[in-house]
Scaffold this motif. Structure first.
Motif, mmCIF file in Angstrom:
data_model
loop_
_atom_site.group_PDB
_atom_site.id
_atom_site.type_symbol
_atom_site.label_atom_id
_atom_site.label_comp_id
_atom_site.label_asym_id
_atom_site.label_seq_id
_atom_site.Cartn_x
_atom_site.Cartn_y
_atom_site.Cartn_z
ATOM 1 N N GLY A 247 7.072 15.575 8.424
ATOM 2 C CA GLY A 247 6.820 15.925 9.815
ATOM 3 C C GLY A 247 6.369 14.738 10.642
ATOM 4 N N PRO A 248 6.666 14.743 11.940
ATOM 5 C CA PRO A 248 6.333 13.600 12.801
ATOM 6 C C PRO A 248 4.836 13.410 13.029
ATOM 7 C CG PRO A 248 7.199 15.439 14.098
ATOM 8 C CD PRO A 248 7.380 15.816 12.665
ATOM 9 N N ASP A 249 4.037 14.426 12.754
ATOM 10 C CA ASP A 249 2.592 14.306 12.956
ATOM 11 C C ASP A 249 1.874 13.726 11.734
ATOM 12 O OD1 ASP A 249 3.183 16.494 11.393
ATOM 13 O OD2 ASP A 249 1.579 17.758 12.219
ATOM 14 N N LEU A 250 2.638 13.253 10.748
ATOM 15 C CA LEU A 250 2.035 12.656 9.545
ATOM 16 C C LEU A 250 1.212 11.426 9.935
ATOM 17 C CD1 LEU A 250 2.067 12.654 6.333
ATOM 18 C CD2 LEU A 250 3.885 10.955 6.538
ATOM 19 N N PRO A 251 -0.019 11.304 9.458
ATOM 20 C CA PRO A 251 -0.812 10.096 9.760
ATOM 21 C C PRO A 251 -0.135 8.841 9.212
ATOM 22 C CG PRO A 251 -2.185 11.835 8.803
ATOM 23 C CD PRO A 251 -0.764 12.275 8.644
ATOM 24 N N LYS A 252 -0.609 7.691 9.658
ATOM 25 C CA LYS A 252 -0.093 6.435 9.137
ATOM 26 C C LYS A 252 -0.318 6.393 7.623
ATOM 27 C CE LYS A 252 1.167 4.412 13.000
ATOM 28 N NZ LYS A 252 2.590 4.095 13.258
ATOM 29 N N LEU A 253 0.708 5.988 6.895
ATOM 30 C CA LEU A 253 0.603 5.950 5.433
ATOM 31 C C LEU A 253 -0.497 5.001 4.977
ATOM 32 C CD1 LEU A 253 4.388 6.024 4.453
ATOM 33 C CD2 LEU A 253 2.739 7.900 4.362
ATOM 34 N N LYS A 254 -0.709 3.930 5.695
ATOM 35 C CA LYS A 254 -1.781 3.000 5.334
ATOM 36 C C LYS A 254 -3.135 3.692 5.382
ATOM 37 C CE LYS A 254 -3.902 -1.435 6.548
ATOM 38 N NZ LYS A 254 -3.799 -2.011 5.200
ATOM 39 N N GLU A 255 -3.336 4.558 6.385
ATOM 40 C CA GLU A 255 -4.603 5.288 6.497
ATOM 41 C C GLU A 255 -4.792 6.222 5.306
ATOM 42 O OE1 GLU A 255 -4.611 7.323 10.207
ATOM 43 O OE2 GLU A 255 -4.425 5.481 11.409
ATOM 44 N N ILE A 256 -3.699 6.855 4.867
ATOM 45 C CA ILE A 256 -3.799 7.739 3.701
ATOM 46 C C ILE A 256 -4.078 6.907 2.450
ATOM 47 C CG2 ILE A 256 -2.627 9.482 2.320
ATOM 48 C CD1 ILE A 256 -0.883 10.110 4.728
ATOM 49 N N ALA A 257 -3.403 5.758 2.332
ATOM 50 C CA ALA A 257 -3.598 4.897 1.162
ATOM 51 C C ALA A 257 -5.045 4.437 1.043
ATOM 52 C CB ALA A 257 -2.666 3.685 1.246
ATOM 53 N N GLN A 258 -5.703 4.259 2.168
ATOM 54 C CA GLN A 258 -7.093 3.785 2.154
ATOM 55 C C GLN A 258 -8.083 4.878 1.758
ATOM 56 O OE1 GLN A 258 -7.199 2.310 6.221
ATOM 57 N NE2 GLN A 258 -7.179 0.198 5.504
ATOM 58 N N GLN A 259 -7.608 6.117 1.665
ATOM 59 C CA GLN A 259 -8.504 7.227 1.332
ATOM 60 C C GLN A 259 -8.524 7.563 -0.161
ATOM 61 O OE1 GLN A 259 -10.555 8.340 3.690
ATOM 62 N NE2 GLN A 259 -9.517 6.840 4.999
ATOM 63 N N SER A 260 -7.833 6.788 -0.976
ATOM 64 C CA SER A 260 -7.847 7.036 -2.420
ATOM 65 C C SER A 260 -9.280 6.959 -2.939
ATOM 66 C CB SER A 260 -6.968 6.005 -3.134
ATOM 67 O OG SER A 260 -7.060 6.167 -4.531
ATOM 68 N N GLN A 261 -9.693 7.974 -3.680
ATOM 69 C CA GLN A 261 -11.091 8.033 -4.117
ATOM 70 C C GLN A 261 -11.328 7.344 -5.448
ATOM 71 O OE1 GLN A 261 -12.928 11.858 -3.601
ATOM 72 N NE2 GLN A 261 -11.736 12.282 -1.773
ATOM 73 N N ALA A 262 -10.248 6.995 -6.142
ATOM 74 C CA ALA A 262 -10.374 6.212 -7.371
ATOM 75 C C ALA A 262 -9.004 5.655 -7.714
ATOM 76 C CB ALA A 262 -10.910 7.062 -8.525
ATOM 77 N N LEU A 263 -9.002 4.566 -8.456
ATOM 78 C CA LEU A 263 -7.765 3.951 -8.937
ATOM 79 C C LEU A 263 -7.911 3.717 -10.434
ATOM 80 C CD1 LEU A 263 -5.023 2.502 -8.467
ATOM 81 C CD2 LEU A 263 -6.325 0.416 -8.014
ATOM 82 N N LEU A 264 -7.071 4.396 -11.218
ATOM 83 C CA LEU A 264 -7.063 4.213 -12.666
ATOM 84 C C LEU A 264 -5.958 3.221 -13.004
ATOM 85 C CD1 LEU A 264 -7.440 7.932 -13.847
ATOM 86 C CD2 LEU A 264 -9.218 6.288 -13.193
ATOM 87 N N VAL A 265 -6.334 2.125 -13.677
ATOM 88 C CA VAL A 265 -5.404 1.018 -13.907
ATOM 89 C C VAL A 265 -5.174 0.846 -15.403
ATOM 90 C CG1 VAL A 265 -4.876 -1.381 -13.330
ATOM 91 C CG2 VAL A 265 -6.495 -0.106 -11.924
#
Length: 549
Positions: A247-265
């Protein structure tokens, strides 16, 4: 008598306290058994990326959590028959026309030139475009997006595209990122994680530590270039297709990427070296390694049991077709393998080698971890893919590595730095270099000693990688880490992150102070000059000159 009475009282107190502790412990465990609804999104068609975290998904299902897994790798019929997991639901992304990335790398096309890093960037972009266009336009995905499903937590792969982050916005649940390899440069920016190019090698390089001046210069320049290219080439294209699907109202993907609460590597500092990490950037290297060794099929077991002089195990992973190797390189390898007094077992895509070798067994598929755990296997020859390399490190097996692309150079350099591997450049792969590498690993005991030492460090952890990953998944789902672990550095623009604004202010203030000091000194000197040259003294000077005249 009084002493006996005191002892009985003390015993009753101890028993009562123990019962209370046990009761409290029981309450704690049972309170942690909430069944979660988990959405898992793996958009990359590479099998090794999914295989790295498949044990986590299956373990979550075993614990009663309800999983919906969007990927190119649904559970096979044989896996379902072996272990039915009714609470594990697949949404299959596979397109019959394009398939998956299995045996797709033709070694005839691998050229390690000065512009290899640019080629790698183009390959990442091509993979990303393929994954977004094939996966997100899948009919099952479109149907799923129309559902009214609710989820407690979302797991999504972090690699070369953000287009799948639309699922986060659509289902509005906390999410964790999963990286099957060393953290990508743009991910460190999104997380606010330290990424110092002066001593942390970028994932695409094969630099050994410590970095020299030339390596640091390349590292800094290419890291900056990759981040800029991702921000202004990858992300805009991802945003277009994500807006089309979500949908066109999707937030910027970068903003969503910055909301990750943890990164398992899927890494461990024992291999890749120590570096500063945020508390929610968690290493779970070796999460795919099974807890037990399974019996080998009879012909393979007999072949290995009879190889008392030692065995060389060869596998180039799931994407590379080793049979596509240029003829001169392949013949050089086979000539050396046929001449050594040891047996060799090879994962090969066809039924036979170009010509028969009595000391070689060929298989289209092998249970790798079970094979390399056989006591007669003494060396692993591979491409530096992280799954096979991690298994060899876990077992304590020395390696000969020929990296081809991607993170393989970085992984190979890691174990080379630890003294557990010999690395051969693909351009320099010939009979002489290959024979020399095998002689080193088989005949120099330091490689095996270093591999065993590395294995101990790799295994010695407070909890298994799988237990760690499960805990973090459930922790994020409980909502306790949302505001406490996230780094404010993720919100800073680049000029603030690099303190450019602060440095500019220091320069301006310093320049102003220097200018003011200069003007004051000049004014002071002029005042001193006025005091020295009073009107009376000037008249006296003029009269002296007149007398001389």
């Amino acid at each position: 008598m009084q002493m006996v009475h005191s002892s009985v009282v003390l015993l009753l107190i101890v028993v009562f306290s123990t019962c209370c502790l046990a009761a409290n412990r029981t309450v704690f465990v049972s309170s942690d058994k909430t069944k979660l609804k988990v959405l898992v999104v793996f958009g990359h068609p590479g099998k090794s990326h999914f295989d790295a975290f498949k044990p986590l998904l299956e373990e979550l299902a075993r614990r009663g959590h309800e999983l919906t897994v969007i990927s190119f790798f649904p559970r096979t019929d044989s896996a379902k028959a072996k272990e039915p997991l009714p609470n594990y639901k697949d949404i299959n992304l596979v397109d019959p026309k394009s398939g998956i990335f299995l045996n797709v790398i033709d070694l005839q096309e691998i050229k390690h030139t000065w512009y290899r890093l640019i080629q790698e960037l183009h390959m990442l972009k091509a993979f990303a475009d393929h994954a977004c266009n094939i996966g997100l336009r899948n009919a099952a995905v479109k149907e799923f997006l129309q559902s009214d499903e609710k989820f407690d937590v979302i797991l999504t792969e972090n690699f070369n595209t953000d287009c799948y982050l639309g699922f986060i916005s659509r289902f509005k649940a906390p999410y964790l990122s999963l990286s099957s390899l060393q953290i990508m440069p743009w991910t460190n920016n999104d997380m606010g994680n330290a990424d110092d190019p002066s001593y942390i090698p970028m994932v695409i390089f094969g630099f050994t530590r410590p970095l020299n001046f030339f390596s640091r210069m390349q590292n800094a320049l290419w890291q900056l270039l990759y981040k800029i290219v991702y921000e202004y080439w990858f992300r805009p294209d991802d945003q277009l297709i994500a807006n089309e699907i979500f949908g066109p109202d999707l937030p910027k993907l970068k903003e969503i990427a910055q909301q990750s609460q943890a990164l398992l590597v899927n890494t461990h500092s024992s291999i890749h070296g120590s570096r500063p990490q945020l508390p929610n950037v968690v290493e779970v290297g070796g999460i795919h390694i099974p807890p037990k060794i399974n019996p080998l099929q009879k012909d393979v077991a007999k072949f290995l049991d009879d190889a008392h002089e030692g065995v060389l195990y060869i596998s180039f992973g799931s994407m590379i077709r080793i049979s596509s190797m240029p003829r001169d390189k392949l013949e050089a390898m086979l000539k050396v393998i046929g001449s050594i007094p040891r047996k060799t077992i090879v994962k090969w895509e066809t039924d036979e080698l170009p010509y028969k070798l009595d000391n070689v067994m060929v298989k289209k598929w092998l249970p790798q971890f079970d094979v390399i755990n056989h006591p007669n296997v003494k060396c692993y020859l591979g491409h530096g893919g992280l799954l096979g390399l991690s298994e060899s490190v876990y077992v304590g097996l020395p390696m000969v590595l020929v990296p081809m692309f991607g993170d393989q150079f970085h992984n190979a350099a890691g174990v080379q730095t630890r003294g557990a591997a010999v690395v051969i450049e693909y351009n320099n792969l010939n009979e002489q270099s290959f024979r020399h590498a095998l002689d080193q690993v088989f005949n120099d005991s330091s490689y095996r000693e270093n591999a065993q030492r590395l294995s101990k460090a790799y295994r010695d952890r407070p909890a298994t990688p799988l237990e760690t990953a499960v805990w973090w998944t459930e922790y994020v789902a409980r909502g306790n880490g949302r505001f406490y672990f996230r780094s404010e550095g993720a919100d800073l623009p680049w000029y603030q992150s690099l303190l450019i604004d602060v440095v500019l202010v220091f320069i301006i203030v310093s320049a102003a102070l220097i200018y003011i000091a200069f003007r004051l000194i000049k004014l002071l000197l002029s005042l001193l000059g006025v005091v020295k040259g009073t009107p009376g003294s000037q008249a006296g000077e003029k009269s002296k000159w007149k007398k001389r005249d």
